[in-house]
Design an enzyme around this catalytic site. Structure first.
Site, mmCIF file in Angstrom:
data_model
loop_
_atom_site.group_PDB
_atom_site.id
_atom_site.type_symbol
_atom_site.label_atom_id
_atom_site.label_comp_id
_atom_site.label_asym_id
_atom_site.label_seq_id
_atom_site.Cartn_x
_atom_site.Cartn_y
_atom_site.Cartn_z
ATOM 1 N N CYS A 94 0.774 -1.105 -0.033
ATOM 2 C CA CYS A 94 0.021 0.216 0.025
ATOM 3 C C CYS A 94 0.670 1.339 0.237
ATOM 4 C CB CYS A 94 -0.924 -0.003 1.207
ATOM 5 S SG CYS A 94 -2.430 1.035 1.018
ATOM 6 N N ARG A 128 -12.159 6.380 -2.938
ATOM 7 C CA ARG A 128 -11.250 5.181 -2.168
ATOM 8 C C ARG A 128 -11.576 3.930 -2.834
ATOM 9 N NH1 ARG A 128 -7.832 6.824 1.604
ATOM 10 N NH2 ARG A 128 -7.067 5.188 2.595
ATOM 11 N N HIS A 236 -3.646 -5.959 1.497
ATOM 12 C CA HIS A 236 -3.071 -6.164 3.019
ATOM 13 C C HIS A 236 -4.194 -6.988 3.711
ATOM 14 C CE1 HIS A 236 -5.421 -2.359 3.817
ATOM 15 N NE2 HIS A 236 -4.572 -1.847 3.007
#
Lengths: 304, 586
Positions: A94, A128, A236
């Site tokens: 990330c 997002r 993740h």
């Protein structure tokens, strides 16, 4: 035999999303392979740390913390690039993935320079990109043609114009049907949560193709980046415990670099029950979320 | 049903005008008939829905659906009701400890004779707040009988709630800012900005109560940062809050065992069970100095990043709190679980918050307070001290009277927050300890608190990943599971939507495979966890938010606990008649 040195960079600043689990996963998998493994955390990047590390883990952090780290990355760019040239294994997640790239362009158009060791760049965007994600990844990259090394000029950004825009090569690599697992492909699953859209430049291959989820930029269905032994990814959750095959790959690279080989390793150590179960659970969720019914269901979830 | 639709109601709920002070009808001084009719209708529908969900026993008691219905029919309902309150609104926000703190504030205000409405069951998004207020209204949809509303507000809606309260906002309490539900809240920095916007909307008559031990919370006192380099380039500039800032923070915290503090930082010695926090396994946020960006140094840590801190470079440091408490770990009564003997120190200059209603200020301003008061708190864990101190400080600042009596034992019993549930004879008189667990800091606190308890023999973990829990479950990997690994006599049972991941996490942490079980069904999991342990012993049940609701449902059908909507309904007798039977009172 020297034990495997796993170094997690600045876990307090770059460990926002449970990335500590990746270090734990490497230790556990190495132990199961009969390899000693030591976990360290390094608050700052420096030459000595880079010289000692076999596997370097870089997580994601808050914007503020990442800005501080980016400064350090630029300062030690030469050492980092040399270590990567030498075959240092890096797993960057990330924010850490974005930091290794050329720059991060904010919504306002400012370019925050990254470490510049990976030929990728990131553009802020909305909305997002959040949710469970499944990708099919090709591991064992040593069989691929030798990657093109980003040149010094490219890294300085002199030919930015050429680098910008959609990466042709990267997207060609992974077109075609997403429905089935290809040859030498493995299924990876994780949770993505990023606003940056990352694009890959020459020489850098995507880690995988997106089956369910968004991936690097939500457009070209690529996820992550691989160059030499550097793996950058948005997965993740954390990624390694649920995807032990990727952990094994990192360990394999680290051993190769040291000139040690374990014949048994290529035979794929079977995943443990919990690893398989956790992996399957997450895959099911990603599939359900991506289905039409799943999307309707999420809209109606407040009625339940 | 909880707050499944968290994101949407948090982002789109039309409560109050963002830019101007909400005026409602209080400015006009009269009741607008159309508005009144619409609100009455909305409240009628809401009460009907609530009654239906209960009769049909569906949807976890409807802690937020009625409120959403009200808000869709009368978008300004929260604003209107808040203007009708006799005294005002107390908003509690922060990451952990909101529900417990709000419940103590509610309890203390009631003790002082005020009538209080509150969203006590922990539904803290707009739907939950609206539900709690709607159900406390009279048949005409008016909220005239209540003095205070104590609102536990999720960080993201705290600004809307404070804006809706307008001049009626009396206090904003910020407990702490930790890592929580990253998929919704993004980062602690964004949470701090959201709470900062809420603080900037407080009227000058209000109090802003901040935890002095949390450097992230202290940054909300904008005056501290007026001339710092970081705040000047911050993208989110806001006007400094006009409210009076009051800090609270812990003082001397010790265990009663002699020598327990020797050689250890005091905070680690203070952890019940003696499991000192290993420095590199605990998650911490807000470790950098807000003024110059360098790492803060801690002389003392209570847990996570809460403690006595100072910036070694620029000297920015913990402000001296007005309200402080010393505590010693004791047993409140023989045979009790560990709790705290607390001495709360009262600042000498406490002025009650002036009322906006004529004559109110004179009525409350005359009380004089003692220097300090000693009580006992029947709850272990340092976080419980913060909850108590925050609640005492808030109520005393509001009313000018101390809500504690010297020597009393306070037994906070809050829905699913270390709540002890005695199972019946059928289950061998075993006990469940229900603990809401939704972020690593909370999990660490829960585990540490019970690691030393010899009666605990098994742990079950309900790990769900629905919207209300936070869809990203990576936080479980930041939990320090070492107490679970160390207690080899514990059986571990994982259940919920992501049970396998919990099991994997335990296994990776070093728990032997034979000790771990995965059970898809909650009831089977509970049976496994409870029946594997000797009669009379305890099972620690960790659960995420929706897991806790499911658990509660399971326990309530067996009458081991009350239905949790009854928590919201524990209002004063005057209001209960209009609240429990919505249909007959219409």
């Amino acid at each position: 035999m020297r034990s495997l040195q796993v170094v997690q960079l600045a876990p307090e600043r770059l460990g926002l999303y449970g990335d500590r689990g990746n270090a734990i996963a490497l230790t556990v998998r190495a132990q199961r392979l009969g390899i000693l493994c030591e976990r360290h955390s390094a608050e700052h990047i420096d030459g000595q740390m880079l010289a000692q590390a076999d596997i370097l883990l870089i997580g994601g952090g808050a914007d503020e913390a990442q800005r501080g780290i980016a400064q350090e990355f630029r300062q030690y760019r030469r050492e980092l690039a040399a270590a990567i040239d030498d075959g240092l294994v890096v797993l960057a997640i990330c924010g850490g993935y974005q930091l290794l790239g050329l720059y991060y362009r904010t919504a306002g158009g400012d370019e925050l320079p990254g470490a510049g060791v990976l030929n990728i760049w990131t553009q802020a965007g909305t909305p997002r990109l959040v949710g469970n994600i499944v990708t099919y990844a090709r591991l064992e990259f040593s069989n691929f043609p030798a990657p093109v090394v980003p040149t010094e000029t490219a890294l300085r950004g002199q030919n930015r114009v050429r680098l910008r825009g959609l990466p042709g090569e990267a997207s060609e690599q992974f077109t075609g049907s997403c429905s089935s697992l290809g040859e030498r492909e493995v299924e990876l699953v994780g949770y993505e949560n990023h606003s940056g859209r990352t694009y890959l430049g020459e020489g850098v291959r995507p880690l995988g193709r997106v089956v369910w989820g968004f991936g690097n930029n939500g457009r070209d269905r690529t996820e992550g980046a691989v160059w030499r032994h550097v793996v950058g990814t948005y997965l993740h959750g954390p990624v390694l415990p649920k995807n032990p095959v990727l952990a094994d790959q990192l360990i394999l690279w680290a051993l190769e670099r040291r000139g040690e080989s374990f014949p048994g390793l290529r035979g794929d150590l079977p995943a443990m029950d919990w690893e398989n179960l956790a992996h399957q659970d997450a895959v099911q969720l990603a599939r359900r979320e991506a289905s039409v019914l799943g999307r309707i269901g999420r809209r109606l979830s407040w009625l339940s | 049903m909880g707050e499944h639709q968290g994101k949407r109601s948090g982002a789109g709920g039309p409560v109050g005008h963002p830019a101007t002070q909400p005026m409602g009808y209080s400015e006009a001084g009269r009741w607008r008939p159309r508005q009144a009719l619409r609100l009455a209708l909305a409240v009628f529908v809401a009460k009907l829905v609530r009654w239906l969900t209960r009769v049909l026993n569906r949807g976890h008691g409807g802690t937020s659906l009625p409120g959403r219905i009200v808000l869709s029919l009368a978008p300004d309902a929260i604003l209107l009701w808040m203007q009708q309150l006799r005294r005002g609104v107390v908003v509690v926000t922060g990451t952990n400890g909101k529900t417990s703190t709000a419940n103590l504030i509610r309890l203390f205000l009631r003790r002082q004779g005020y009538r209080v409405v509150a969203n006590a069951s922990g539904a803290n998004l707009l739907g939950g707040v609206a539900t709690a207020l709607a159900l406390a209204t009279d048949p005409w949809g008016r909220l005239r009988s209540a003095d205070y509303a104590v609102i536990e507000a999720d960080e993201r809606i705290s600004e809307r709630i404070v804006a809706a309260a307008g001049v009626k906002a009396r206090a904003l309490v910020v407990t702490n800012i930790l890592r929580d539900q990253l998929d919704r809240l993004a980062e602690p920095e964004l949470v701090r900005q959201a709470i900062g916007r809420a603080a900037s909307r407080l009227p000058a008559t209000a109090r802003l109560l901040l935890n002095a031990d949390d450097p992230g919370v202290v940054q909300l006192a904008t005056s501290n940062l007026a001339d710092s380099p970081v705040s000047s380039d911050s993208s989110d500039r806001r006007a400094p809050s006009s409210a009076t800032t009051v800090f609270y923070g812990l003082g001397e915290v010790t265990t009663d065992r002699p020598g327990a503090t020797a050689g250890l930082p005091r905070a680690e010695a203070a952890m019940p069970g003696g499991e000192a926090a290993s420095v590199d396994t605990e998650v911490r946020d807000s470790e950098t100095c807000p003024a110059c960006g360098s790492q803060l140094s801690f002389a003392l840590r209570f847990y996570s990043h809460l403690g006595f801190y100072e910036c070694p470079v620029c000297g920015w440091r913990r402000p001296e709190p007005a309200w402080t408490a010393d505590a010693t770990l004791v047993r409140c009564e023989p045979g009790d679980d560990p709790g705290w003997a607390v001495a709360v120190h009262v600042p000498d200059h406490t002025e009650p918050v002036r009322g906006v209603l004529p004559g109110e200020a004179a009525a409350t301003a005359s009380a004089s307070l003692p220097d300090s008061v000693r009580v006992k708190l029947a709850a272990a864990g340092v976080h419980q001290l913060y909850n108590l101190l925050a609640a005492v400080a808030t109520v005393a600042e509001l009313t000018g009277r101390l809500p504690l009596q010297a020597g009393e034992i306070i037994r906070p019993q809050v829905f699913g927050r270390m709540e002890k549930v005695a199972l019946g004879a059928e289950w061998g008189h075993r006990e469940l300890v229900l603990a809401l667990t939704k972020n690593p800091t909370g999990a660490n606190q829960n585990l540490r608190t019970l690691a030393g308890d010899q009666r605990v023999r098994s742990v079950m973990f309900v790990l769900n990943d629905l919207a209300a829990d936070g869809r990203d479950i990576s936080w479980i990997w930041d939990v320090d599971w070492s107490p679970v690994v160390a207690r080899t006599d514990w059986t571990l049972v994982a259940t919920g939507r992501r049970a396998a991941e919990a099991a994997l996490c335990w296994h990776y942490a070093g728990v032997a495979t034979e000790r771990i079980q995965v059970q898809p069904s909650l009831e089977t999991a509970m049976r496994t966890a409870v029946e594997s342990i000797p009669p009379g012993s305890r099972c620690l049940a960790l659960a995420t938010y929706t897991g806790l609701l499911q658990f509660r449902h399971l326990l309530a059908t067996r009458h081991w606990v009350s239905w949790y909507w009854e928590q919201d309904d524990q209002t004063d007798p005057e209001q209960d008649s209009g609240l429990l039977s919505p249909l007959t009172s219409m």
